[in-house]
Design an enzyme around this catalytic site. Structure first.
Site, mmCIF file in Angstrom:
data_model
loop_
_atom_site.group_PDB
_atom_site.id
_atom_site.type_symbol
_atom_site.label_atom_id
_atom_site.label_comp_id
_atom_site.label_asym_id
_atom_site.label_seq_id
_atom_site.Cartn_x
_atom_site.Cartn_y
_atom_site.Cartn_z
ATOM 1 N N PHE A 96 0.844 -1.190 0.000
ATOM 2 C CA PHE A 96 0.000 0.000 0.000
ATOM 3 C C PHE A 96 0.884 1.247 0.000
ATOM 4 O O PHE A 96 1.968 1.257 0.597
ATOM 5 C CB PHE A 96 -0.895 0.045 1.250
ATOM 6 C CG PHE A 96 -1.843 -1.102 1.362
ATOM 7 C CD1 PHE A 96 -3.106 -1.046 0.800
ATOM 8 C CD2 PHE A 96 -1.474 -2.251 2.054
ATOM 9 C CE1 PHE A 96 -3.982 -2.108 0.904
ATOM 10 C CE2 PHE A 96 -2.345 -3.328 2.171
ATOM 11 C CZ PHE A 96 -3.604 -3.245 1.595
ATOM 12 N N ILE A 140 2.659 -7.519 4.838
ATOM 13 C CA ILE A 140 2.087 -6.270 4.357
ATOM 14 C C ILE A 140 3.228 -5.271 4.188
ATOM 15 O O ILE A 140 4.122 -5.188 5.033
ATOM 16 C CB ILE A 140 1.056 -5.698 5.354
ATOM 17 C CG1 ILE A 140 0.055 -6.777 5.793
ATOM 18 C CG2 ILE A 140 0.372 -4.473 4.766
ATOM 19 C CD1 ILE A 140 -0.832 -7.283 4.702
ATOM 20 N N GLU A 141 3.185 -4.514 3.112
ATOM 21 C CA GLU A 141 4.152 -3.436 2.901
ATOM 22 C C GLU A 141 3.406 -2.112 2.809
ATOM 23 O O GLU A 141 2.324 -2.029 2.219
ATOM 24 C CB GLU A 141 4.941 -3.654 1.607
ATOM 25 C CG GLU A 141 5.886 -2.499 1.280
ATOM 26 C CD GLU A 141 6.518 -2.597 -0.104
ATOM 27 O OE1 GLU A 141 7.424 -1.801 -0.388
ATOM 28 O OE2 GLU A 141 6.088 -3.466 -0.900
ATOM 29 N N VAL A 142 3.978 -1.082 3.403
ATOM 30 C CA VAL A 142 3.528 0.293 3.190
ATOM 31 C C VAL A 142 4.746 1.053 2.673
ATOM 32 O O VAL A 142 5.827 0.970 3.267
ATOM 33 C CB VAL A 142 2.993 0.932 4.483
ATOM 34 C CG1 VAL A 142 2.545 2.366 4.210
ATOM 35 C CG2 VAL A 142 1.838 0.113 5.053
#
Length: 202
Positions: A96, A140-142
């Site tokens: 994201f 999850i990646e931001v």
């Protein structure tokens, strides 16, 4: 009956892969539907939406940021592969973008969520990344990946964020292609000032 053979043949002749429109959703099999719901709603900011009542298995549908997340309760949670504990940025993940990576980092610390931080540099442009796990070890990646321009390596369908007037791609063998002599900062500037940038917003 409508004969669609001609239309199918025309599409096939054009090449370029399947005629897709957009990413609709990802599905995540979870050990605990309750824990995953809390994570994807309270941490990532998704909200529940109506799910077809004809399903004969437990799950939940969530939506935000233009995509859906479909949570599926595992039938045998104890039989699932061991949960990953090491955060490996090269592992499978969904990514994201955000308005402020510093704020996201502060929020993760406040929530007690362990993460790792990475930085990528390309042509003077920096991309910062945060990686962390959901309750089942799915990563999850931001990131600030939208700092980088989208530079096609081969001819393809037009993208509103793609940089125009690039030099032609050259084959480097083994199915690889490269575009030479690209001013990455200038290309990024063109992309970020493009009036069509709104197409990436929800």
């Amino acid at each position: 009956m409508v004969n669609t053979t001609a239309g199918v043949n025309k599409v096939a002749a054009q090449g370029g892969g399947l005629r897709l429109a957009s990413l609709n959703h990802i599905s995540v099999v979870c050990r605990s539907l309750e824990s995953s719901l809390a994570f994807y709603c309270d941490v990532l900011g998704f909200f529940p939406i109506r799910r077809p009542g004809s399903f004969d298995f437990d799950g939940a549908w969530l939506f935000n940021f233009g995509i859906g997340v479909h949570l599926l309760q595992a039938e045998d949670p104890e039989g699932m592969p061991p949960m990953k504990t090491e955060i490996d940025p090269k592992d499978n993940h969904i990514s994201f973008t955000c308005e402020s990576l510093e704020v996201v980092q502060w929020q993760l610390k406040e929530m007690g969520i362990r993460y790792v931080q990475r930085r990528v540099e390309e042509g003077g442009i920096h991309v910062d990344q945060l990686f962390f796990h959901d309750p089942d070890g799915f990563m999850i990646e931001v990131c600030t990946c939208d700092n980088l321009p989208i530079i096609p390596l081969v001819p393809g369908p037009p993208c509103k964020r793609a940089v125009p007037d690039l030099p032609p791609a050259k084959s480097v063998g083994g199915g690889g292609w490269v575009v030479e002599a690209v001013d990455v900062p200038a290309a990024a500037s063109m992309m970020m000032t493009c009036p069509e940038q709104a197409c990436m917003q929800v």
